[in-house]
Design an enzyme around this catalytic site. Structure first.
Site, mmCIF file in Angstrom:
data_model
loop_
_atom_site.group_PDB
_atom_site.id
_atom_site.type_symbol
_atom_site.label_atom_id
_atom_site.label_comp_id
_atom_site.label_asym_id
_atom_site.label_seq_id
_atom_site.Cartn_x
_atom_site.Cartn_y
_atom_site.Cartn_z
ATOM 1 N N TRP A 9 0.754 -1.278 -0.006
ATOM 2 C CA TRP A 9 -0.245 0.700 0.002
ATOM 3 C C TRP A 9 1.058 1.763 -0.430
ATOM 4 O O TRP A 9 0.748 1.479 -0.331
ATOM 5 C CB TRP A 9 -0.954 0.172 1.078
ATOM 6 C CG TRP A 9 -1.655 1.519 1.416
ATOM 7 C CD1 TRP A 9 -2.715 1.040 0.601
ATOM 8 C CD2 TRP A 9 -1.338 2.093 1.896
ATOM 9 N NE1 TRP A 9 -3.670 2.265 1.003
ATOM 10 C CE2 TRP A 9 -3.049 3.504 1.473
ATOM 11 C CE3 TRP A 9 -0.420 3.036 2.094
ATOM 12 C CZ2 TRP A 9 -2.980 5.060 2.044
ATOM 13 C CZ3 TRP A 9 -0.170 4.542 2.768
ATOM 14 C CH2 TRP A 9 -1.816 5.105 2.462
ATOM 15 N N TYR B 103 0.691 3.966 -3.429
ATOM 16 C CA TYR B 103 0.586 5.390 -2.882
ATOM 17 C C TYR B 103 1.397 5.769 -3.471
ATOM 18 O O TYR B 103 1.265 7.091 -3.828
ATOM 19 C CB TYR B 103 -0.085 5.774 -1.529
ATOM 20 C CG TYR B 103 -0.245 7.079 -1.677
ATOM 21 C CD1 TYR B 103 -1.341 7.204 -1.728
ATOM 22 C CD2 TYR B 103 1.034 8.091 -1.049
ATOM 23 C CE1 TYR B 103 -2.210 8.788 -1.085
ATOM 24 C CE2 TYR B 103 0.673 8.937 -0.901
ATOM 25 C CZ TYR B 103 -1.504 9.272 -0.670
ATOM 26 O OH TYR B 103 -1.883 10.645 -0.405
ATOM 27 N N ASP C 181 -6.672 -0.429 -0.088
ATOM 28 C CA ASP C 181 -7.475 0.217 0.427
ATOM 29 C C ASP C 181 -8.072 1.043 1.043
ATOM 30 O O ASP C 181 -9.731 0.233 0.283
ATOM 31 C CB ASP C 181 -7.430 1.693 -0.450
ATOM 32 C CG ASP C 181 -7.453 3.747 0.086
ATOM 33 O OD1 ASP C 181 -6.655 3.389 0.620
ATOM 34 O OD2 ASP C 181 -8.434 3.685 0.040
#
Length: 501
Positions: free
Chosen positions: A433, A437, A453
């Site tokens: 994640w 990102y 997410d």
């Protein structure tokens, strides 16, 4: 409306496809290629309103520098070098595209061709061959074209003296500035400016930054305002401002962001820069363009989702949604770690505390902007025990900042994205994640999706889909999964207690 295939063919300099775009004056191709006319000796953007030249009188070039190197000067009517950059630089992220981003940031002016090649990961000779093959010009010619474009914008839109313009645009002398402007635009600096006189530099420069339409400015502003860190960022009705750490000094920028201009018109974001050193104007402009996702082709993105039952209706509701980038990859990385498993408000509060304690004050506070976000070296020197977060996350933050400060990981869009992701995942406490990102916002990756997410899961539930199917659903959205992610995020803002994303 040209298809995605036609866009790709135009990028590869297929003459028939390029000429069709010129005949239809299609703005989608502005910045993707340039049309040079043998009989007039000028080059234009595809949407130039002048009479379409005969096919046998034109050639097509992948960059303004290529047209200039072939002896053509810029059209005074359509100003071809003022267009947004090619969206293919971010889509493909080839060595040439990555190099173009760094050239626009002024790396050649600051570090030379060797510095540029080192950042991209090639020898200078091989990089020169790549750029010449793909863009029709080498790194020095591309940097020269960038300086000329910056100079023209400053001449025509500011009251800076010509000496200050030359200095700000990156020229080494006023004579070099004069010669380049005359050669590229067939006009002297005085002729470009007209009858307006120049004023000595005050450190403040106001520019208009072109963006492709449709442009969902309100949604971009809402995204930035929700995450604004007090002291580092500020936002209000129709505007966003933040501090800037630049190669030669600090600065601030205030952006007046338009709200959904009419289709088929060029949109402009007004940027007011207050800089300690005018040599940073080129770097500041490029970094703000990244923040705005100004080079995105929203029509191509929308076409890709037109028939999708999930994303298609969202695109029709919010045409032209942009993926907010950032002005500093290191800051994105730090804030990604701060945002792990906490709300937007919680991450912003911790970021504000770090900025107040460890951020460097700026010389001229304005609009509530007082500090730079703490740099990686400063944070790397802290004790994880002293950070306002769980110990494991603190250790991950320190390890990440140490890798950024040492240059082990670079987030300047120079290295290959896959290499950066692998390096991030090798750090303790950095999972998929966080790495993805960072790729979304710092590297401008158009094809990243975060299936775990919380905002995506909330959005899918709200749209009647099972969050467990997120990864499978996203396979159909490539190569624009980042924009699918953004459309889902945008729909998830209607849900209570949104998480950091």
């Amino acid at each position: 409306m040209p298809s995605t295939l036609e866009t790709r063919m135009a990028t590869q300099m297929d003459g028939e496809s390029c000429y069709r775009a010129v005949k239809s004056r299609d703005r989608r191709f502005d910045g993707v290629f340039y049309t040079a006319v043998r009989t007039t000796g000028i080059y234009c953007r595809p949407s130039c309103p002048a009479r379409t030249p005969a096919f046998h009188n034109v050639t097509f070039h992948p960059s303004a520098a290529s047209a200039q190197a072939a002896g053509y000067r810029a059209c005074k009517r359509c100003l071809p070098d003022a267009t947004p950059g090619s969206p293919d630089w971010d889509v493909a992220a080839t060595a040439a595209g990555r190099a173009m981003r760094l050239i626009a940031d002024g790396v050649v002016d600051r570090e030379g061709v060797e510095g540029l090649a080192d950042r991209v990961g090639y020898t200078s000779r091989h990089l020169g061959r790549i750029l010449t093959a793909e863009l029709g010009a080498g790194p020095l010619a591309l940097a020269r074209a960038r300086r000329a474009q910056t100079a023209r914008i400053l001449i025509e839109t500011t009251d800076l003296t010509y000496a200050d313009v030359a200095f700000a645009a990156g020229f080494s002398s006023v004579r070099q500035f004069n010669d380049t402007v005359r050669e590229v635009y067939a006009s002297s600096p005085t002729q470009l400016r007209g009858h307006r006189g120049g004023q000595p530099a005050t450190g403040t420069v106001v520019m208009r930054l072109a963006v492709r339409t449709p442009y969902a400015g309100r949604q971009l502003l809402d995204f930035l305002a929700l995450r604004a860190v007090p002291g580092v960022e500020a936002a209000g009705e129709g505007w966003y401002a933040r501090t800037l750490a630049l190669p030669h000094g600090t600065g601030t920028v205030r952006l007046e962001i338009p709200d959904e201009p009419a289709p088929q018109q060029t949109a402009f974001v007004t940027a007011s820069f207050a800089l300690e050193d005018l040599r940073d104007i080129g770097a500041a402009t490029e970094r703000v363009r990244r923040l705005l996702d100004a080079d995105c082709d929203p029509v191509a993105v929308g076409d890709a989702f037109a028939g999708d039952p999930l994303i298609g209706p969202l695109v029709r509701r919010w045409p032209g949604l942009r993926m907010p980038g950032h002005v500093d990859g290191h800051e994105v990385a730090v804030r990604a770690v701060l945002g792990q498993q906490v709300s937007v408000a919680g991450a912003r509060t911790v970021a504000a505390r770090l900025a107040a304690l460890h951020g460097r004050p700026i010389a001229r506070p304005v609009d509530g902007l007082t500090h730079l976000f703490p740099d990686a070296a400063t944070l790397a020197a802290l004790d994880p025990e002293d950070l306002p977060m769980p110990r494991a996350r603190g250790r991950a933050l320190i390890a990440l900042c140490a890798a950024l400060a040492s240059g082990e990981i670079a987030l300047d869009r120079g290295p290959d994205r896959d290499d950066v992701r692998r390096a991030l995942l090798a750090l303790p406490g950095i999972g998929p994640w966080t790495a993805d990102y960072i790729a979304l916002r710092a590297l401008g990756h158009p094809d990243v999706f975060l299936p775990t997410d919380i905002g995506i899961r909330d959005a899918l539930v709200g749209l009647g889909r099972d969050p467990a199917d997120a990864a499978q659903l996203a396979e159909a959205w490539s190569p624009w999964r980042s924009y699918a992610q953004l459309y889902l995020w945008n729909s998830s803002t209607l849900q209570p207690n949104p998480k950091e994303h």
